[in-house]
Motif scaffolding. Sequence first.
Motif, PDB file in Angstrom:
ATOM      1  N   ARG A 199       0.839  -1.201   0.000  1.00 46.80           N
ATOM      2  CA  ARG A 199       0.000   0.000   0.000  1.00 46.80           C
ATOM      3  C   ARG A 199       0.878   1.257   0.000  1.00 46.80           C
ATOM      4  N   PRO A 200       0.335   2.388  -0.431  1.00 49.16           N
ATOM      5  CA  PRO A 200       1.161   3.616  -0.495  1.00 49.16           C
ATOM      6  C   PRO A 200       1.684   4.048   0.870  1.00 49.16           C
ATOM      7  N   ARG A 201       0.877   3.866   1.905  1.00 49.52           N
ATOM      8  CA  ARG A 201       1.280   4.330   3.225  1.00 49.52           C
ATOM      9  C   ARG A 201       2.044   3.232   3.954  1.00 49.52           C
ATOM     10  N   PRO A 202       3.241   3.523   4.488  1.00 46.42           N
ATOM     11  CA  PRO A 202       4.011   2.475   5.171  1.00 46.42           C
ATOM     12  C   PRO A 202       3.358   2.076   6.488  1.00 46.42           C
ATOM     13  N   TYR A 203       3.723   0.898   6.979  1.00 49.97           N
ATOM     14  CA  TYR A 203       3.186   0.377   8.231  1.00 49.97           C
ATOM     15  C   TYR A 203       4.170   0.642   9.369  1.00 49.97           C
ATOM     16  N   ARG A 204       3.610   0.990  10.524  1.00 50.33           N
ATOM     17  CA  ARG A 204       4.444   1.162  11.714  1.00 50.33           C
ATOM     18  C   ARG A 204       4.697  -0.224  12.313  1.00 50.33           C
TER      19      ARG A 204
ATOM     20  N   LEU B 296      11.540 -12.257  21.253  1.00 51.50           N
ATOM     21  CA  LEU B 296      11.212 -11.144  20.372  1.00 51.50           C
ATOM     22  C   LEU B 296       9.722 -11.179  20.049  1.00 51.50           C
ATOM     23  N   VAL B 297       9.057 -10.070  20.331  1.00 51.55           N
ATOM     24  CA  VAL B 297       7.604  -9.991  20.125  1.00 51.55           C
ATOM     25  C   VAL B 297       7.328  -8.976  19.022  1.00 51.55           C
ATOM     26  N   PRO B 298       6.919  -9.421  17.829  1.00 49.94           N
ATOM     27  CA  PRO B 298       6.667  -8.479  16.740  1.00 49.94           C
ATOM     28  C   PRO B 298       5.269  -7.870  16.827  1.00 49.94           C
ATOM     29  N   ASP B 299       5.155  -6.655  16.288  1.00 45.39           N
ATOM     30  CA  ASP B 299       3.852  -5.983  16.226  1.00 45.39           C
ATOM     31  C   ASP B 299       3.873  -5.060  15.013  1.00 45.39           C
ATOM     32  N   CYS B 300       2.746  -4.987  14.305  1.00 48.42           N
ATOM     33  CA  CYS B 300       2.712  -4.199  13.073  1.00 48.42           C
ATOM     34  C   CYS B 300       1.300  -3.671  12.867  1.00 48.42           C
ATOM     35  N   SER B 301       1.205  -2.506  12.226  1.00 51.47           N
ATOM     36  CA  SER B 301      -0.110  -1.907  11.961  1.00 51.47           C
ATOM     37  C   SER B 301      -0.776  -2.482  10.715  1.00 51.47           C
ATOM     38  N   CYS B 302      -0.135  -3.448  10.054  1.00 50.51           N
ATOM     39  CA  CYS B 302      -0.735  -4.044   8.866  1.00 50.51           C
ATOM     40  C   CYS B 302      -1.853  -5.018   9.276  1.00 50.51           C
TER      41      CYS B 302
ATOM     42  N   TYR C 298       2.739 -14.525  12.399  1.00 46.56           N
ATOM     43  CA  TYR C 298       3.727 -14.366  13.468  1.00 46.56           C
ATOM     44  C   TYR C 298       5.075 -14.879  12.972  1.00 46.56           C
ATOM     45  N   PRO C 299       5.923 -13.942  12.506  1.00 47.67           N
ATOM     46  CA  PRO C 299       5.675 -12.508  12.344  1.00 47.67           C
ATOM     47  C   PRO C 299       5.109 -12.230  10.955  1.00 47.67           C
ATOM     48  N   CYS C 300       4.592 -11.011  10.739  1.00 48.02           N
ATOM     49  CA  CYS C 300       4.232 -10.616   9.390  1.00 48.02           C
ATOM     50  C   CYS C 300       5.524 -10.280   8.640  1.00 48.02           C
ATOM     51  N   LYS C 301       5.404 -10.107   7.332  1.00 47.83           N
ATOM     52  CA  LYS C 301       6.617  -9.865   6.532  1.00 47.83           C
ATOM     53  C   LYS C 301       7.267  -8.534   6.874  1.00 47.83           C
ATOM     54  N   HIS C 302       6.468  -7.550   7.334  1.00 47.19           N
ATOM     55  CA  HIS C 302       7.052  -6.246   7.686  1.00 47.19           C
ATOM     56  C   HIS C 302       7.895  -6.356   8.961  1.00 47.19           C
ATOM     57  N   ALA C 303       7.393  -7.092   9.955  1.00 47.95           N
ATOM     58  CA  ALA C 303       8.163  -7.295  11.183  1.00 47.95           C
ATOM     59  C   ALA C 303       9.418  -8.125  10.908  1.00 47.95           C
ATOM     60  N   ALA C 304       9.292  -9.111  10.033  1.00 52.98           N
ATOM     61  CA  ALA C 304      10.467  -9.907   9.679  1.00 52.98           C
ATOM     62  C   ALA C 304      11.520  -9.035   9.000  1.00 52.98           C
ATOM     63  N   ALA C 305      11.088  -8.138   8.093  1.00 53.80           N
ATOM     64  CA  ALA C 305      12.026  -7.238   7.417  1.00 53.80           C
ATOM     65  C   ALA C 305      12.747  -6.356   8.428  1.00 53.80           C
ATOM     66  N   LEU C 306      12.001  -5.828   9.393  1.00 51.74           N
ATOM     67  CA  LEU C 306      12.614  -4.997  10.433  1.00 51.74           C
ATOM     68  C   LEU C 306      13.639  -5.794  11.232  1.00 51.74           C
ATOM     69  N   CYS C 307      13.308  -7.032  11.550  1.00 55.80           N
ATOM     70  CA  CYS C 307      14.226  -7.866  12.322  1.00 55.80           C
ATOM     71  C   CYS C 307      15.522  -8.118  11.551  1.00 55.80           C
ATOM     72  N   TYR C 308      15.417  -8.387  10.260  1.00 55.51           N
ATOM     73  CA  TYR C 308      16.614  -8.620   9.459  1.00 55.51           C
ATOM     74  C   TYR C 308      17.480  -7.356   9.379  1.00 55.51           C
ATOM     75  N   GLN C 309      16.844  -6.208   9.204  1.00 53.03           N
ATOM     76  CA  GLN C 309      17.633  -4.978   9.142  1.00 53.03           C
ATOM     77  C   GLN C 309      18.223  -4.617  10.498  1.00 53.03           C
TER      78      GLN C 309
END
Length: 420
Positions: A85-90, A142-148, A153-164
């Motif tokens: 989506r155009p707006r990023p997720y927190r 590690l407990v992931p959380d995302c606005s998507c 568990y985890p969503c792909k956005h939380a996984a991306a954050l973890c890798y970075q």
Amino acid sequence: MPRGARGAAPRHDDRRRSFPQVAPREAPDGRFAATWWGNAWVEALEDAALDAARLARGKAYARRGHVDAITVTPGRVVAYVHGSRPRPYRTEIRMRTLGDDGWERFLDEATARPDHIAALLDKDVPHALEAVTGLLPAPGDLVPDCSCPDDGYPCKHAAALCYQAARLLDEDPFVLFLMRGRGEQELLAELTRRNAALSAAETTAAAPSMPTVPARAVFAATERAGLPLPPPLPLPDRPGRPAVFPPDPDAPDPLALDLLASEAAARAHAFLATGHDPVAALSPWQDAVRLAAAHPGSGLTASTRALYRDLAYALDRTPTDLARAVAAWRQGGAAGLAVLEEPWDPPAGPFDRARPALLAADFPVFRPWRNRLSTESLQLRLGRDGLWYGYESDAGREDWWPRGTPDHDPVGALTDLLGR
């Protein structure tokens, strides 16, 4: 005007760090992180993940730069991650912080061995510290959380954050300590305090007890008797340790004070031992380069970067200028710095014989200019001390950096430069 009012200098928050978007880099073996603690961070999330497909998409997001700037505070890693989506997720990763008992074990173990402190200054984490304190997360910590809307568990956005985030840990393990609850300056100040206290206790235990006499009584007695003053105490083997400066948000940087106090003690000790101050003849720039070159740590750590920035700013230079000068100083001291900054016209003799000697050793043809011999990417500079100094640059760029060990023989200097 009260503190914090308009115009006041902003306070440094040691327990909040923000990092610009990090370019991903995989290790040669294909793993996302390069250090053992960075890979342990990744494994903690991967071992607890319920869907390998989401992990794969998260890793792809991280590779493509979908993770914006990352903010780290105790127990929390937060970033905005771009998805479909155009707006990023927190997105955030939460973890438990270490309690006071855990930090006490960490600090006790770190100060018990000098090599542990040296490793931490070099941005390395000894396995022994992890074994004692459990700094790294276990599966499920590690407990992931995302606005998507994805409830994976985890969503792909939380996984991306973890890798970075693992990339951040590779570059600076003090980020891991911040995640666990303590800031870098706070930890370094406490390590300095404990190390000084331990050294003082060891010195006190080893020192023999001596009777004391009030100085006033001694001077009065010698004056009445017309006796000379007693001889000075013997010079100690090494400079004393500086006082320990407690952290204070309104005071100067305690690490900078410690550095200056250590320098003053070393100069005083040298002057008492030799009658000569080794620093007095240096210019402010030479002294700044010497200070930076003596700073502990093999890489540009957070504290080293701050030192380079402040010293360079004070002398109207750039941190890159200072880093290049530090490389020259480590190559040859004040003579090496002069070779970096002062081209000169050498007399006939060693300089004229250098090019034929290099050709006879099957090296490429070097172009002469003043005291320098150059190819597209290699350079030898003849110092006024008669030594040849090696330099390297990217081909086609005049961006020369000191490399290798100086040598009276140009062939030897170039051989060392090339690692033959």
